[in-house]
Design a protein around this motif. Structure first.
Motif, PDB file in Angstrom:
ATOM      1  N   MET A 115      -5.630  -1.244  -5.181  1.00  0.00           N
ATOM      2  CA  MET A 115      -5.314  -2.494  -4.503  1.00  0.00           C
ATOM      3  C   MET A 115      -6.511  -3.396  -4.820  1.00  0.00           C
ATOM      4  SD  MET A 115      -3.492  -4.536  -2.514  1.00  0.00           S
ATOM      5  CE  MET A 115      -2.304  -3.576  -1.586  1.00  0.00           C
ATOM      6  N   GLU A 148      -7.477   3.187  -4.260  1.00  0.00           N
ATOM      7  CA  GLU A 148      -8.818   2.624  -4.320  1.00  0.00           C
ATOM      8  C   GLU A 148      -8.712   1.112  -4.113  1.00  0.00           C
ATOM      9  OE1 GLU A 148     -12.710   2.737  -7.248  1.00  0.00           O
ATOM     10  OE2 GLU A 148     -11.018   4.078  -7.631  1.00  0.00           O
ATOM     11  N   ILE A 149      -9.447   0.614  -3.140  1.00  0.00           N
ATOM     12  CA  ILE A 149      -9.491  -0.819  -2.863  1.00  0.00           C
ATOM     13  C   ILE A 149     -10.664  -1.388  -3.664  1.00  0.00           C
ATOM     14  CG2 ILE A 149      -9.635  -2.599  -1.078  1.00  0.00           C
ATOM     15  CD1 ILE A 149      -7.287  -0.612  -0.662  1.00  0.00           C
ATOM     16  N   CYS A 184      -9.340   5.121  -0.180  1.00  0.00           N
ATOM     17  CA  CYS A 184      -8.624   5.450   1.056  1.00  0.00           C
ATOM     18  C   CYS A 184      -8.381   6.949   1.113  1.00  0.00           C
ATOM     19  CB  CYS A 184      -7.278   4.724   1.101  1.00  0.00           C
ATOM     20  SG  CYS A 184      -7.414   2.935   1.152  1.00  0.00           S
ATOM     21  N   LEU A 217       0.826  -1.212   0.000  1.00  0.00           N
ATOM     22  CA  LEU A 217       0.000   0.000   0.000  1.00  0.00           C
ATOM     23  C   LEU A 217       0.861   1.264   0.000  1.00  0.00           C
ATOM     24  CD1 LEU A 217      -2.841  -1.086   2.440  1.00  0.00           C
ATOM     25  CD2 LEU A 217      -3.117  -0.476   0.023  1.00  0.00           C
ATOM     26  N   LEU A 220      -9.157  -3.871   4.818  1.00  0.00           N
ATOM     27  CA  LEU A 220      -8.420  -2.775   4.181  1.00  0.00           C
ATOM     28  C   LEU A 220      -9.206  -1.463   4.173  1.00  0.00           C
ATOM     29  CD1 LEU A 220      -6.773  -4.724   1.249  1.00  0.00           C
ATOM     30  CD2 LEU A 220      -5.619  -3.697   3.220  1.00  0.00           C
ATOM     31  N   CYS A 221     -10.507  -1.542   4.367  1.00  0.00           N
ATOM     32  CA  CYS A 221     -11.339  -0.341   4.440  1.00  0.00           C
ATOM     33  C   CYS A 221     -11.275   0.323   5.811  1.00  0.00           C
ATOM     34  CB  CYS A 221     -12.792  -0.686   4.111  1.00  0.00           C
ATOM     35  SG  CYS A 221     -13.063  -1.189   2.404  1.00  0.00           S
ATOM     36  N   THR A 256     -15.966  -1.019  -4.147  1.00  0.00           N
ATOM     37  CA  THR A 256     -14.753  -0.205  -4.098  1.00  0.00           C
ATOM     38  C   THR A 256     -14.777   0.672  -2.854  1.00  0.00           C
ATOM     39  OG1 THR A 256     -15.707   1.626  -5.368  1.00  0.00           O
ATOM     40  CG2 THR A 256     -14.606  -0.134  -6.624  1.00  0.00           C
ATOM     41  N   VAL A 263      -8.335  -6.987  -4.491  1.00  0.00           N
ATOM     42  CA  VAL A 263      -8.341  -8.122  -3.577  1.00  0.00           C
ATOM     43  C   VAL A 263      -9.414  -9.123  -3.995  1.00  0.00           C
ATOM     44  CG1 VAL A 263      -7.415  -6.808  -1.622  1.00  0.00           C
ATOM     45  CG2 VAL A 263      -9.886  -6.993  -1.910  1.00  0.00           C
ATOM     46  N   HIS A 314     -12.779  -4.976  -4.515  1.00  0.00           N
ATOM     47  CA  HIS A 314     -13.025  -6.401  -4.311  1.00  0.00           C
ATOM     48  C   HIS A 314     -13.456  -6.967  -5.659  1.00  0.00           C
ATOM     49  CE1 HIS A 314     -15.342 -10.011  -3.049  1.00  0.00           C
ATOM     50  NE2 HIS A 314     -14.209 -10.183  -2.382  1.00  0.00           N
ATOM     51  N   PHE A 369     -10.918  -7.274   1.950  1.00  0.00           N
ATOM     52  CA  PHE A 369     -11.482  -5.986   1.509  1.00  0.00           C
ATOM     53  C   PHE A 369     -11.996  -5.196   2.713  1.00  0.00           C
ATOM     54  CE2 PHE A 369     -15.220  -3.478   0.266  1.00  0.00           C
ATOM     55  CZ  PHE A 369     -14.662  -2.635  -0.673  1.00  0.00           C
TER      56      PHE A 369
END
Length: 187
Positions: A141, A165-166, A177, A128, A152-153, A174, A143, A168, A149
């Motif tokens: 990122m 932006e994460i 961050c 990250l 990470l949020c 999404t 996942v 899944h 997910f």
């Protein structure tokens, strides 16, 4: 989605492993009696048929990343088979049609425990931070695990890595961050 010749070859290699595993399991079964040498031979047969399954999982997840980027940005320059799975450097590098740079990391990690195990957390934070400092217009990122997910949020990750932006991959959810991020809802 159109696949490159390298992507097709990789998919066919996975299909061959699936066939080898099915064939092996049709002719071999784990005996009821616990005989470690027989069990070891059986497990080695499964492992031999599958090869490095983790790389195959990551490759197929990368195909989903490719589709996501095509749908969202219209990218045309990304080949999921262009870089070996597990190779050093950014997992995903692409450009939008107007030349903006996209970078991403792919994690197929399932949290060892809530919030990740210590080694998992260290590795993910390293990725990250690398993403957060990468020269790019978009940072992702990706996942494959819903628990990863959700974890990470959480602010402990989101506050350290603004602008990432994460995503899944299986649900399409999404999360962006940001320093004042409020964790995403539990699913």
């Amino acid at each position: 989605m159109s696949l490159s010749s390298g992507e097709i070859r990789y998919c066919e290699a996975i299909r061959a492993k699936d066939y080898a595993l099915r064939s092996f399991l049709m002719t071999s079964a784990l005996p009821r009696l616990i005989e470690p040498s027989v069990w070891l031979e059986h497990l080695i047969g499964i492992k031999s048929a599958l090869g490095n399954l983790s790389n195959d999982v990551a490759f197929v997840a990368t195909l989903i990343v490719k589709d996501y980027l095509v749908q969202r940005f219209g990218i045309t320059d990304f080949d999921a088979a262009g870089k070996p799975q597990g190779a050093a450097g950014e997992d995903i590098v692409a450009r939008t049609n107007d030349g903006r740079r996209i970078v991403g990391e792919l994690k197929t990690t399932k949290p060892y425990q809530p919030g990740f195990g210590a080694a998992q957390k260290t590795a993910i934070l390293k990725d990250l931070v690398r993403l957060a400092t990468a020269t790019a217009d978009y940072r992702f990122m990706f996942v494959t695990d819903l628990d990863a997910f959700t974890t990470l949020c959480k602010p402990v990750f989101a506050k350290r890595t603004p602008g990432i932006e994460i995503v899944h991959l299986l649900t399409g959810q999404t999360f962006l961050c940001e320093p004042d991020a409020i964790e995403c809802p539990r699913f």
